[in-house]
Design an enzyme around this catalytic site. Structure first.
Site, PDB file in Angstrom:
ATOM      1  CG  ASP A 115      -0.151  -0.445   2.524  1.00 29.13           C
ATOM      2  OD1 ASP A 115       0.884  -0.824   2.290  1.00 29.13           O
ATOM      3  OD2 ASP A 115      -0.916  -0.317   3.739  1.00 29.13           O
ATOM      4  CG  ASP A 118       6.777   6.173   6.352  1.00 25.40           C
ATOM      5  OD1 ASP A 118       7.220   7.142   5.824  1.00 25.40           O
ATOM      6  OD2 ASP A 118       6.490   5.925   7.490  1.00 25.40           O
ATOM      7  CB  ILE A 168      -2.129   9.078   3.816  1.00 28.38           C
ATOM      8  CG1 ILE A 168      -1.251   8.088   3.652  1.00 28.38           C
ATOM      9  CG2 ILE A 168      -1.794  10.482   3.259  1.00 28.38           C
ATOM     10  CD1 ILE A 168      -1.439   7.755   2.027  1.00 28.38           C
ATOM     11  NE  ARG A 180      -6.148  -1.897   8.921  1.00 32.22           N
ATOM     12  CZ  ARG A 180      -4.873  -1.889   8.842  1.00 32.22           C
ATOM     13  NH1 ARG A 180      -4.371  -1.445   7.501  1.00 32.22           N
ATOM     14  NH2 ARG A 180      -4.033  -2.017   9.749  1.00 32.22           N
TER      15      ARG A 180
HETATM   16  P1  IMP Z   1       7.993   1.455   6.505  1.00 29.86           P
HETATM   17  O1  IMP Z   1       8.327   0.241   6.967  1.00 29.86           O
HETATM   18  O2  IMP Z   1       8.372   2.524   7.269  1.00 29.86           O
HETATM   19  O3  IMP Z   1       8.257   1.732   5.138  1.00 29.86           O
HETATM   20  O4  IMP Z   1       6.468   1.526   6.623  1.00 29.86           O
HETATM   21  C1  IMP Z   1       5.662   0.628   5.984  1.00 29.86           C
HETATM   22  C2  IMP Z   1       4.137   0.285   6.393  1.00 29.86           C
HETATM   23  O5  IMP Z   1       3.786   1.460   7.507  1.00 29.86           O
HETATM   24  C3  IMP Z   1       3.118   0.378   5.442  1.00 29.86           C
HETATM   25  O6  IMP Z   1       2.958  -0.856   4.893  1.00 29.86           O
HETATM   26  C4  IMP Z   1       1.802   0.869   6.171  1.00 29.86           C
HETATM   27  O7  IMP Z   1       1.382  -0.209   6.647  1.00 29.86           O
HETATM   28  C5  IMP Z   1       2.488   1.704   7.457  1.00 29.86           C
HETATM   29  N1  IMP Z   1       2.475   3.458   7.002  1.00 29.86           N
HETATM   30  C6  IMP Z   1       3.548   4.164   6.512  1.00 29.86           C
HETATM   31  N2  IMP Z   1       3.149   5.094   6.166  1.00 29.86           N
HETATM   32  C7  IMP Z   1       1.555   5.189   6.714  1.00 29.86           C
HETATM   33  C8  IMP Z   1       0.782   6.341   6.615  1.00 29.86           C
HETATM   34  O8  IMP Z   1       0.901   7.397   6.281  1.00 29.86           O
HETATM   35  N3  IMP Z   1      -0.492   5.871   7.162  1.00 29.86           N
HETATM   36  C9  IMP Z   1      -0.876   4.654   7.542  1.00 29.86           C
HETATM   37  N4  IMP Z   1      -0.046   3.683   7.612  1.00 29.86           N
HETATM   38  C10 IMP Z   1       1.381   4.024   7.041  1.00 29.86           C
HETATM   39 MG    MG Z   2       1.705  -2.211   4.931  1.00 31.23          MG
END
Ligand code: IMP
Ligand code: MG
Length: 190
Positions: A115, A118, A168, A180
């Site tokens: 989805d 980040d 978001i 969701r």
């Molecule tokens: P990462 O490991 O920091 O890249 O984050 C990945 C996961 O964090 C994503 O698959 C989402 O489930 C959650 N996530 C990251 N940014 C957001 C956001 O803005 N809103 C909600 N969930 C987020």
């Molecule tokens: Mg995720």
């Protein structure tokens, strides 16, 4: 009623509340659909002759995976993996695998469906997991990407929409479990 108060009233109408926070509309269902169509076309161009296995990353990617698969017309398989890194609106550094893949992936083309990417912590963990499985291709497709938050060197092969470093919700993404089911994407109100 002057134009300032009118705009406040209009804004209030479309603002939503999830737990203690307020969110405003950010990306429409139409824009999401458009970005997804483009994303699918690129992946199908590269893997239409193969039978890729799409791996949706739960929970967030359930909606994008469903809509992605409906648009993808060539032979393919789908499975899901469950990872967790977020608590509230803050990312945590440790990513845990909660549900794994119980299928032989050796020699297969694996395309991760995310989805949102980040910090890239989840992606790094996924790459690590799948590298050990002798896959033929390991590709990554994400609907949303936050370039300013991304901390890794791992190439992201397919990107739908680049967004600023804002929190978001909607279209599978949640704030502490809520939001969701929204068909449009909202961002945290300033
Ligand atoms: P990462 O490991 O920091 O890249 O984050 C990945 C996961 O964090 C994503 O698959 C989402 O489930 C959650 N996530 C990251 N940014 C957001 C956001 O803005 N809103 C909600 N969930 C987020
Ligand atoms: Mg995720």
């Amino acid at each position: 009623c002057n134009s300032v108060s009118l705009s406040i009233i209009l804004n209030l109408k479309i603002m939503i509340q999830l737990h203690d926070k307020q969110f405003v509309p950010f990306i429409s269902a139409k824009e999401i659909d458009f970005a997804l169509t483009k994303l699918v076309a690129q992946v199908e161009d590269d893997f239409g002759d193969d039978t890729p296995i799409f791996i949706g990353v739960l929970n967030g990617a359930f909606m994008v995976a469903a809509d992605f698969l409906k648009k993808y017309k060539s032979p393919c398989e789908v499975s899901f993996i469950k990872m967790a890194s977020y608590e509230g609106t803050e990312t945590t550094n440790s990513v845990k695998e909660l549900i794994g893949i119980n299928q032989d992936l050796s020699g297969r083309s694996v395309v991760i469906i995310e989805d949102i990417i980040d910090t890239g912590n989840t992606l790094e963990e996924l790459k690590h997991l799948f590298k050990a499985q002798n896959v033929k291709h390991f590709k990554v497709a994400t609907l949303f990407f936050k370039p300013e938050a991304y901390k890794k060197d791992i190439k992201i092969d397919y990107i739908g929409i680049r967004i600023p470093n804002k929190f978001i919700v909607g279209y599978g993404l949640d704030y502490d479990g809520l939001g969701r089911n929204l068909t449009e994407v909202y961002k945290l109100a300033e």
